[in-house]
Design a protein around this motif. Structure first.
Motif, PDB file in Angstrom:
ATOM      1  N   LEU A   1      -7.533  84.398   9.798  1.00 50.85           N
ATOM      2  CA  LEU A   1      -8.014  85.762   9.330  1.00 50.85           C
ATOM      3  C   LEU A   1      -9.547  85.857  10.157  1.00 50.85           C
ATOM      4  N   LEU A   2     -10.028  84.705  10.708  1.00 49.05           N
ATOM      5  CA  LEU A   2     -11.241  84.787  11.151  1.00 49.05           C
ATOM      6  C   LEU A   2     -11.295  85.608  12.344  1.00 49.05           C
ATOM      7  N   ASN A   3     -12.409  86.100  12.750  1.00 47.51           N
ATOM      8  CA  ASN A   3     -12.628  87.098  13.946  1.00 47.51           C
ATOM      9  C   ASN A   3     -11.643  88.375  13.854  1.00 47.51           C
ATOM     10  N   SER A   4     -11.553  88.756  12.487  1.00 47.48           N
ATOM     11  CA  SER A   4     -10.557  90.179  12.712  1.00 47.48           C
ATOM     12  C   SER A   4     -11.126  90.964  11.699  1.00 47.48           C
ATOM     13  N   LEU A   5     -10.936  92.380  11.754  1.00 52.91           N
ATOM     14  CA  LEU A   5     -11.378  93.440  10.812  1.00 52.91           C
ATOM     15  C   LEU A   5     -10.401  93.036   9.226  1.00 52.91           C
ATOM     16  N   THR A   6      -9.326  92.482   9.255  1.00 50.81           N
ATOM     17  CA  THR A   6      -8.587  92.315   8.291  1.00 50.81           C
ATOM     18  C   THR A   6      -9.283  90.976   7.510  1.00 50.81           C
ATOM     19  N   GLY A   7      -9.491  89.920   8.012  1.00 46.07           N
ATOM     20  CA  GLY A   7     -10.063  88.761   7.517  1.00 46.07           C
ATOM     21  C   GLY A   7     -11.542  89.328   6.885  1.00 46.07           C
ATOM     22  N   MET A   8     -12.269  90.178   7.417  1.00 48.75           N
ATOM     23  CA  MET A   8     -13.691  90.756   7.012  1.00 48.75           C
ATOM     24  C   MET A   8     -13.381  91.573   5.751  1.00 48.75           C
ATOM     25  N   VAL A   9     -12.188  92.161   5.347  1.00 46.16           N
ATOM     26  CA  VAL A   9     -11.814  93.106   4.490  1.00 46.16           C
ATOM     27  C   VAL A   9     -11.529  92.088   3.267  1.00 46.16           C
ATOM     28  N   VAL A  10     -10.711  91.323   3.599  1.00 50.18           N
ATOM     29  CA  VAL A  10     -10.360  90.300   2.505  1.00 50.18           C
ATOM     30  C   VAL A  10     -11.415  89.429   1.896  1.00 50.18           C
ATOM     31  N   ALA A  11     -12.283  89.000   2.691  1.00 50.35           N
ATOM     32  CA  ALA A  11     -13.483  88.160   2.458  1.00 50.35           C
ATOM     33  C   ALA A  11     -14.386  89.031   1.663  1.00 50.35           C
ATOM     34  N   LEU A  12     -14.559  90.213   2.000  1.00 49.03           N
ATOM     35  CA  LEU A  12     -15.667  91.169   1.141  1.00 49.03           C
ATOM     36  C   LEU A  12     -14.950  91.532  -0.131  1.00 49.03           C
ATOM     37  N   SER A  13     -13.767  91.874  -0.107  1.00 48.99           N
ATOM     38  CA  SER A  13     -12.986  92.358  -1.337  1.00 48.99           C
ATOM     39  C   SER A  13     -12.622  91.336  -2.263  1.00 48.99           C
ATOM     40  N   GLY A  14     -12.665  90.029  -1.699  1.00 48.30           N
ATOM     41  CA  GLY A  14     -12.222  88.733  -2.512  1.00 48.30           C
ATOM     42  C   GLY A  14     -13.241  88.250  -3.462  1.00 48.30           C
ATOM     43  N   SER A  15     -14.482  88.505  -3.236  1.00 44.39           N
ATOM     44  CA  SER A  15     -15.462  88.005  -4.361  1.00 44.39           C
ATOM     45  C   SER A  15     -15.334  88.379  -5.573  1.00 44.39           C
ATOM     46  N   ALA A  16     -16.130  88.262  -6.479  1.00 46.01           N
ATOM     47  CA  ALA A  16     -16.099  88.447  -8.006  1.00 46.01           C
ATOM     48  C   ALA A  16     -16.032  89.681  -8.322  1.00 46.01           C
ATOM     49  N   HIS A  17     -17.152  90.497  -7.980  1.00 44.84           N
ATOM     50  CA  HIS A  17     -17.210  91.755  -8.175  1.00 44.84           C
ATOM     51  C   HIS A  17     -17.335  91.971 -10.022  1.00 44.84           C
ATOM     52  N   VAL A  18     -17.913  90.966 -10.461  1.00 41.20           N
ATOM     53  CA  VAL A  18     -17.981  90.949 -12.023  1.00 41.20           C
ATOM     54  C   VAL A  18     -18.616  92.223 -12.675  1.00 41.20           C
ATOM     55  N   VAL A  19     -19.596  92.896 -12.015  1.00 35.82           N
ATOM     56  CA  VAL A  19     -20.031  94.043 -12.535  1.00 35.82           C
ATOM     57  C   VAL A  19     -19.001  95.019 -12.798  1.00 35.82           C
ATOM     58  N   GLY A  20     -18.345  95.420 -11.618  1.00 39.02           N
ATOM     59  CA  GLY A  20     -17.125  96.427 -11.755  1.00 39.02           C
ATOM     60  C   GLY A  20     -16.164  96.041 -12.706  1.00 39.02           C
ATOM     61  N   ILE A  21     -15.676  94.939 -12.899  1.00 38.88           N
ATOM     62  CA  ILE A  21     -14.743  94.569 -13.930  1.00 38.88           C
ATOM     63  C   ILE A  21     -15.090  94.552 -15.319  1.00 38.88           C
ATOM     64  N   LEU A  22     -16.545  94.522 -15.678  1.00 43.93           N
ATOM     65  CA  LEU A  22     -17.195  94.573 -16.957  1.00 43.93           C
ATOM     66  C   LEU A  22     -17.144  95.956 -17.430  1.00 43.93           C
TER      67      LEU A  22
END
Length: 296
Positions: free
Chosen positions: A154-175
């Motif tokens: 997935l490196l060097n692709s927009l799909t990989g960038m989306v997966v990496a950016l959306s795959g972090s914790a995002h704890v504030v949104g969950i809480l």
């Protein structure tokens, strides 16, 4: 003769010198001038950037803090959009941002719904782990993220960038979602179960529509974070410059011996306008979502 409670008197004295109290005691024009001055301090850097985008390279350094260009140089925007490739960078940023926002909202909403509405073994441990990730620096996770993306192709692709950016914790949104869903009466869920609704039907047709203020808050915060993301998009576009986002594309104006400041100001104005418009349109929902989650 009855006396007022001492605690209330102390509280009144402590609140006497707060900013709202001071502003109420001042004449209206004095309070208006103070607030206008504060707003000017926040707005001036953005106004200077917009003015610099219409100036020549020499005029930026010669005009000082002036906001009025001698002769508006609209060609700076054409140079930023066409010559520097910001048209393609804008398209890449829109694709990555909207895909990331959709994935983050779905993931945070489902996780918040389960954590807020159900009691199960290990729930407190999961909440503790989520809170711990708030203090973990983002830079520490870049190496495993890149390594996993490389192994998955997935490196060097927009799909990989989306997966990496959306795959972090995002704890504030969950809480935020967990707090909001916890405040919804249980009778509403029980009535839906009696009508034969299943888990996903209750979530998508009953609970999620009710959490619209929180969804607006998560959408806005995720949009801002993704639109302005720099580190991950930089790593994912090292070998493919045509996949750069707006924030990474700013480096196109920095040369080895000089920097195109007027072109950079025009590019920065182009990249910030969608953010400003979105915040103006969604500021009411953003405040309602934060207030509703905190109140619950």
């Amino acid at each position: 003769m009855l006396r007022r409670p001492r605690a209330r008197t102390d509280q009144a004295r402590s609140n006497r010198w707060t900013w709202p109290w001071i502003l109420r005691r001042l004449p209206w024009w004095t309070a208006a001038l103070l607030m206008a001055g504060g707003c000017l301090l926040w707005v001036y850097p953005f106004a200077w950037m917009v003015a610099a985008s219409l100036k020549s390279q020499l005029e930026i350094f010669g005009s000082g803090l002036s906001l009025i260009p001698d002769s508006p140089a609209w060609e700076n925007y054409g140079r930023a959009w066409n010559d520097a490739g910001f048209g393609q960078y804008m398209l890449n940023t829109v694709i990555v941002t909207f895909a990331t926002v959709i994935l983050v909202v779905l993931r945070c909403a489902t996780a918040g719904y389960v954590l807020g509405r159900y009691s199960f073994r290990g729930r407190k441990l999961i909440m503790a782990i989520l809170l711990i990730t708030l203090v973990a620096p983002t830079g520490y996770t870049i190496i495993p993220v890149v390594d996993i993306s490389m192994k998955l192709g997935l490196l060097n692709s927009l799909t990989g960038m989306v997966v990496a950016l959306s795959g972090s914790a995002h704890v504030v949104g969950i809480l935020l979602y967990a707090g909001y869903f916890r405040s919804i009466p249980k009778e509403l869920q029980e009535a839906a179960i009696l009508d034969g609704a299943g888990f996903f039907t209750i979530f998508f047709k009953v609970m999620l529509p009710m959490a619209r203020p929180v969804t607006a808050t998560v959408v806005l915060t995720t949009f801002l974070a993704t639109w302005n993301a720099y580190f991950l998009p930089l790593v994912f576009t090292f070998s493919r410059p045509e996949l750069r986002t707006l924030s990474v594309g700013m480096t196109a104006f920095v040369g080895e011996n000089s920097t195109d400041w007027s072109g950079m100001a025009a590019a920065a104005t182009i990249s910030l306008l969608p953010v400003v418009v979105l915040f103006i349109l969604m500021q009411r929902q953003f405040i309602d979502g934060i207030a509703g989650a905190v109140k619950s």
